[in-house]
Design an enzyme around this catalytic site. Structure first.
Site, short mmCIF file in Angstrom:
data_model
loop_
_atom_site.label_atom_id
_atom_site.label_comp_id
_atom_site.label_asym_id
_atom_site.label_seq_id
_atom_site.Cartn_x
_atom_site.Cartn_y
_atom_site.Cartn_z
N LYS A 1 15.06 7.53 11.01
CA LYS A 1 15.10 8.11 9.66
C LYS A 1 16.38 8.92 9.45
O LYS A 1 16.91 8.97 8.34
CB LYS A 1 13.86 8.98 9.42
CG LYS A 1 12.55 8.18 9.37
CD LYS A 1 12.55 7.17 8.23
CE LYS A 1 11.22 6.49 8.04
NZ LYS A 1 11.24 5.47 6.97
N TYR B 1 11.21 7.59 15.76
CA TYR B 1 11.08 7.56 14.29
C TYR B 1 12.07 8.52 13.61
O TYR B 1 12.72 8.16 12.63
CB TYR B 1 9.63 7.92 13.95
CG TYR B 1 9.27 7.94 12.49
CD1 TYR B 1 8.98 6.77 11.79
CD2 TYR B 1 9.15 9.16 11.80
CE1 TYR B 1 8.61 6.80 10.44
CE2 TYR B 1 8.78 9.20 10.47
CZ TYR B 1 8.50 8.01 9.79
OH TYR B 1 8.13 8.06 8.46
N ARG C 1 0.85 -1.20 0.00
CA ARG C 1 0.00 0.00 0.00
C ARG C 1 0.89 1.25 0.00
O ARG C 1 2.11 1.15 0.03
CB ARG C 1 -0.93 0.01 1.22
CG ARG C 1 -0.19 0.01 2.54
CD ARG C 1 -1.14 0.19 3.72
NE ARG C 1 -0.39 0.61 4.88
CZ ARG C 1 -0.24 -0.13 5.99
NH1 ARG C 1 -0.79 -1.31 6.07
NH2 ARG C 1 0.47 0.34 7.00
P1 NAI Z 1 2.03 3.03 4.99
O1 NAI Z 1 1.79 2.78 6.42
O2 NAI Z 1 0.90 3.31 4.08
O3 NAI Z 1 2.89 1.85 4.34
C1 NAI Z 1 3.96 1.29 5.01
C2 NAI Z 1 4.31 0.01 4.33
O4 NAI Z 1 5.31 -0.63 5.08
C3 NAI Z 1 3.12 -0.92 4.25
O5 NAI Z 1 3.12 -1.62 3.03
C4 NAI Z 1 3.37 -1.85 5.43
O6 NAI Z 1 2.81 -3.13 5.27
C5 NAI Z 1 4.88 -1.93 5.40
N1 NAI Z 1 5.44 -2.38 6.65
C6 NAI Z 1 5.28 -1.86 7.88
N2 NAI Z 1 5.95 -2.61 8.78
C7 NAI Z 1 6.54 -3.60 8.09
C8 NAI Z 1 7.36 -4.68 8.45
N3 NAI Z 1 7.71 -4.93 9.73
N4 NAI Z 1 7.80 -5.50 7.48
C9 NAI Z 1 7.46 -5.28 6.22
N5 NAI Z 1 6.68 -4.28 5.80
C10 NAI Z 1 6.23 -3.45 6.74
O7 NAI Z 1 3.08 4.21 4.96
P2 NAI Z 1 3.67 5.10 3.79
O8 NAI Z 1 3.27 6.47 4.09
O9 NAI Z 1 3.41 4.53 2.46
O10 NAI Z 1 5.23 4.98 4.15
C11 NAI Z 1 6.21 4.41 3.31
C12 NAI Z 1 7.56 4.87 3.80
O11 NAI Z 1 7.65 6.29 3.66
C13 NAI Z 1 7.82 4.56 5.27
O12 NAI Z 1 9.17 4.21 5.44
C14 NAI Z 1 7.54 5.88 5.94
O13 NAI Z 1 8.23 6.00 7.14
C15 NAI Z 1 8.03 6.86 4.89
N6 NAI Z 1 7.50 8.21 5.01
C16 NAI Z 1 6.15 8.46 4.90
C17 NAI Z 1 5.68 9.75 5.00
C18 NAI Z 1 4.23 10.10 4.89
O14 NAI Z 1 3.88 11.27 5.10
N7 NAI Z 1 3.34 9.19 4.57
C19 NAI Z 1 6.60 10.87 5.25
C20 NAI Z 1 7.98 10.49 5.33
C21 NAI Z 1 8.40 9.21 5.21
#
Ligand code: NAI
Length: 247
Positions: free
Chosen positions: A160, A156, A16
């Site tokens: 990061k 976090y 996702r």
């Molecule tokens: P999300 O929560 O929608 O997706 C996170 C993804 O990581 C999901 O597919 C989830 O299943 C997977 N995940 C979580 N824990 C896991 C584990 N132990 N093993 C394998 N997969 C795991 O979050 P989003 O927003 O798509 O985040 C993606 C990346 O971007 C993350 O690293 C997040 O920290 C980073 N990020 C997101 C921001 C935002 O505003 N949404 C801002 C800055 C960074």
């Protein structure tokens, strides 16, 4: 213009959000994409969806970056079934926000273990194949909070920020082998991670974003695509900010 046919891409946490949009973009450019998530069933659904819409080859595998055993098993299967990975997107990440004075050791430990140690473990196994091929792209998902901090995110933001140091060091070590290592620092992107934040927090962020909108997963995926391609071949050790001017 960007053609990734013949390349194998692994995107962690691609069921996702930003990871899924990234897997889609890389597949559209012709890469064979490994979709991973903690649930192999869910990864399978997304892999099928991407294969149907792009015609690209996809493969789904359960990969929990919080577990060393899961990582080792998943990378072994990927190498056997798809071959060595050319493009690694270390996207999976979690947060467990709480004010520092109330932060439990477990809150700290889990976030460092999953976001930082998990990335170390995945990368160390995947890089072996890149070294053999003398070509590779590693893209680490950092965050704007690594640079500006954020209330409630001592764990976090530290993880990061750790990824930034990791990126810069690997870039130096791997450059002679034609492997580039870069990071992306997204700002506020509309995904499940940000969806449930209280409205006043969201509005507080929005008021600080000069472009006056939150980012979309595709805004980040487009930058991953560039960094994964030949077009970015002379860029390594960089952090690209994708935040609408927030920082
Ligand atoms: P999300 O929560 O929608 O997706 C996170 C993804 O990581 C999901 O597919 C989830 O299943 C997977 N995940 C979580 N824990 C896991 C584990 N132990 N093993 C394998 N997969 C795991 O979050 P989003 O927003 O798509 O985040 C993606 C990346 O971007 C993350 O690293 C997040 O920290 C980073 N990020 C997101 C921001 C935002 O505003 N949404 C801002 C800055 C960074």
């Amino acid at each position: 213009m960007i053609n990734l046919s013949g390349k194998i891409a692994l995107v962690t946490g691609s069921t996702r959000g930003i990871g899924k949009a990234t897997a889609q973009r890389l597949a559209e450019a012709g890469a064979s994409v490994v979709v991973t998530g903690r649930s192999e069933d869910r990864a399978g659904e997304v892999a099928k969806e991407i294969a149907q819409s792009t015609g690209a080859k996809t493969f789904a595998v359960g990969l929990d970056i919080g577990s060393r055993e899961s990582i080792e098993g998943a990378i072994k299967r990927i190498n056997e079934e798809m071959g060595n990975v050319d493009i690694l997107v270390n996207n999976a990440g979690v947060n467990r926000d709480t004010l520092f004075v109330r932060m439990k050791y477990e809150d700290w430990d889990e976030i460092i273990r999953v976001n930082l140690t998990g990335t170390f473990l995945v990368t160390q196994l995947v890089v072996k194949g890149m070294l053999k091929k003398r070509w590779g792209r590693i893209i680490n998902m950092s965050s704007v909070v690594a640079f500006i901090g954020n209330v409630g995110q001592a764990n976090y933001s530290s993880a990061k920020a750790g990824l930034v140091g990791f990126t810069k060091t690997l870039a130096k070590e791997l450059a002679p082998r034609n492997i580039t290592v870069n990071a992306i620092a997204p700002g506020f992107i509309e995904t499940d991670m940000t969806e449930n934040l209280p409205e006043e927090i969201k509005q507080g962020f929005l008021s600080q974003i000069p472009m006056n909108r939150f980012g979309k997963a595709e805004d980040v995926a487009n930058v991953v695509l560039f960094l994964a391609s030949e077009l970015s071949g002379y860029i390594t050790g960089e952090v690209i900010h994708v935040n609408g001017g927030l920082f």
